[in-house]
Design an enzyme around this catalytic site. Structure first.
Site, PDB file in Angstrom:
ATOM      1  N   ASP A 185      99.548 -10.277  27.339  1.00 45.22           N
ATOM      2  CA  ASP A 185      98.517 -10.392  28.249  1.00 45.22           C
ATOM      3  C   ASP A 185      97.649 -11.903  27.414  1.00 45.22           C
ATOM      4  O   ASP A 185      98.071 -12.529  27.429  1.00 45.22           O
ATOM      5  CB  ASP A 185      97.044  -9.283  27.920  1.00 45.22           C
ATOM      6  CG  ASP A 185      95.998  -9.318  29.485  1.00 45.22           C
ATOM      7  OD1 ASP A 185      95.923  -9.944  29.911  1.00 45.22           O
ATOM      8  OD2 ASP A 185      95.981  -7.936  29.473  1.00 45.22           O
ATOM      9  N   ASP A 246      93.963  -7.059  37.803  1.00 40.76           N
ATOM     10  CA  ASP A 246      94.349  -5.656  37.702  1.00 40.76           C
ATOM     11  C   ASP A 246      94.063  -4.734  39.095  1.00 40.76           C
ATOM     12  O   ASP A 246      93.717  -4.965  39.714  1.00 40.76           O
ATOM     13  CB  ASP A 246      93.942  -4.709  36.964  1.00 40.76           C
ATOM     14  CG  ASP A 246      94.115  -5.910  35.277  1.00 40.76           C
ATOM     15  OD1 ASP A 246      95.022  -6.425  35.304  1.00 40.76           O
ATOM     16  OD2 ASP A 246      93.656  -5.069  34.778  1.00 40.76           O
TER      17      ASP A 246
END
Ligand SMILES: *[C@@H]1O[C@H](CO)[C@@H](O)[C@H](O)[C@H]1NC(C)=O
Ligand SMILES: *[C@@H]1O[C@H](CO)[C@@H](O)[C@H](O)[C@H]1NC(C)=O
Length: 442
Positions: A185, A246
């Site tokens: 990430d 997301d």
């Protein structure tokens, strides 16, 4: 595979083109020119680790289980070794592995709040009492692979220790544990440069371990606000990369990902190919937010986009209908097609969008998506002359409807009209097989 087959395909289609093009209209020529710019840059070098030659398939905890660390109040759903062992069990016993889902993946919130005395990462001791190496062994014993999560910055997005300053140690730790995939990430980086350098460094660090570890990046998602991503470069370091925010368990989320992808297709589509893929995020099929038709739309368009297929759902509680959609072998075969070319939006007419994806063996996947959110099923008719870079049905093609139900639609000629009926927010998926001339002269 890839380059030479693509060239062969293009030569074959060149012949078909010469045969069928006498009445090629100007509009069609323009459509063709657009399409050729989308698919015309083959074979950009991929990360050389031999992995992700087709889009990765598996299960990833984030969308469904988020950062649930409360194993006292919610032991069934908290992020714990038990959750991943149960999913691994079900992936084998319920047929998921048989159709290709292979990676069982941990997302954020698996870590203890501090590194150990040697600077190595460790899993939360209460929730992962046996440790990650044991979990990896368990997952491997089922014939599956284990994915894990870390972050390029000082902290993960949920605030656990990040990899910054520890890239080599963390890569080695993952390799020692037997991890097979790293989702990396991009939260909490100092600046753009350290983020980009961190993504590159980790790619080398994983390679240096000698273990084949699939590398899933979020690099362009975090840099695109500052500069256009250089996909030639990203492909050299990552097996797939997130471009957009997301996914949520909602139609508005799925819809926004599709609209964004179509708007950026000139740069996204040429970037994809064996070894490196655009990642539009998890499949949320089998959860709470999507109607049946919307679940079909997600499955179909993720196949057209050559997207990694990471389900984020609860395999212990899933309807037979969602399960059969996620396990539909015809749509999975389109997602996994060895030609490895990503599809694109071919046209948009008011409420309808037509997407197509070139497949191996002179076949095409075609999706007709009805964006209307009012009323009932709508008919949509269009000419087959536009499909398959304008040549999919030259001189003729066989069309099979794959979803929402399988049905042979028969033989179509180059200038046929094709009519489909599509539910609001639903999609019809067709597979079109170009009918080759030498076969027609049997
Ligand atoms: C590391 O990179 C080299 C050169 O690019 C490649 O040949 C090798 O297979 C890679 N090793 C691993 C474990 O990915
Ligand atoms: C993109 O990256 C490649 C490979 O690193 C490089 O050769 C190319 O010049 C870069 N393109 C741009 C526009 O910076």
């Amino acid at each position: 595979m890839g380059r030479s087959r693509a060239a062969e395909l293009r030569r074959e289609q060149g012949r078909a083109f010469a045969f069928g093009c006498l009445s090629l209209s100007l509009a069609l020529a323009l459509a063709l020119a657009l399409v050729l710019t989308l698919v015309g840059v083959p074979g950009v070098t991929a990360l050389d680790n031999g992995l992700a030659l087709t889009p990765t398939m598996g299960w990833l905890h984030w969308e469904r289980f988020t950062c649930n660390v409360d194993c006292i109040e919610d032991p069934e759903n908290c992020i714990s070794e038990q959750l991943f062992m149960q999913m691994a069990d079900l992936m084998v016993s319920e047929g998921w592995k048989d159709v290709g889902y292979e990676y069982v993946c941990i997302d954020d919130c698996w870590l203890a709040s501090k590194r150990d005395e040697n600077g190595r990462l460790k899993a939360d001791p209460k929730r992962f009492p046996s440790g990650i190496r044991h979990l990896a062994n368990y997952v491997h014993s089922k014939g599956l692979k284990l994915g894990i999560y870390q972050d390029v910055g000082t902290l993960t997005c949920a605030g656990y220790p990040g990899s910054y300053g520890y890239y080599d140690i963390d890569a080695k730790t993952f390799a020692d544990w037997g991890v097979d995939l790293l989702k990396f990430d991009g939260c909490n980086s100092k600046d753009l440069e350290s983020l980009v350098e961190g993504y590159k460094y980790m790619s080398f660090a994983l390679n240096k371990t000698g273990r084949s570890i699939l590398y899933s990046c979020e690099w362009p998602l975090y840099t695109r606000h500052f500069q256009e991503p250089n996909y030639t470069e990203i492909r050299q370091y990552c097996n797939h990369w997130r471009n957009y925010g997301d996914i949520f368990d909602s139609w508005s989320s799925v819809k926004s990902i599709l609209a964004w992808t179509a708007s950026k297709q000139e740069s996204l589509v040429p970037a994809a190919g064996p070894g490196g893929w655009n990642d539009p995020d998890m499949l949320v099929i089998g959860n709470f937010g999507l109607s049946w038709d919307q679940q079909v739309t997600q499955m179909v368009l993720w196949a057209i986009m050559a997207a990694p297929l990471f389900m984020s759902n609860d395999l212990r509680h899933i309807s037979p209908q969602s399960k059969s959609l996620l396990q539909n072998e015809d749509v999975i075969a389109i997602n996994q097609d060895p030609l490895g070319k990503q599809g694109y939006r071919l046209r948009k007419d008011e409420d309808f969008e037509v997407w197509e994806r070139p497949l191996s063996n002179l076949a095409w996947a075609v999706a007709v998506f009805n964006q209307k959110e009012i009323g009932g099923p709508q008919n949509y008719a269009f000419s087959t002359a536009a499909l398959g870079e304008g040549l999919g049905c030259a001189p003729a093609c066989l069309i099979t409807q794959i979803l929402p139900v399988k049905e042979e639609l028969g033989l179509y000629e180059w200038t046929s009209q094709l009519k489909v009926r599509v539910n609001p927010t639903g999609t019809v998926l067709l597979k079109l097989q170009t009918f080759q001339q030498h076969k027609s002269f049997h």
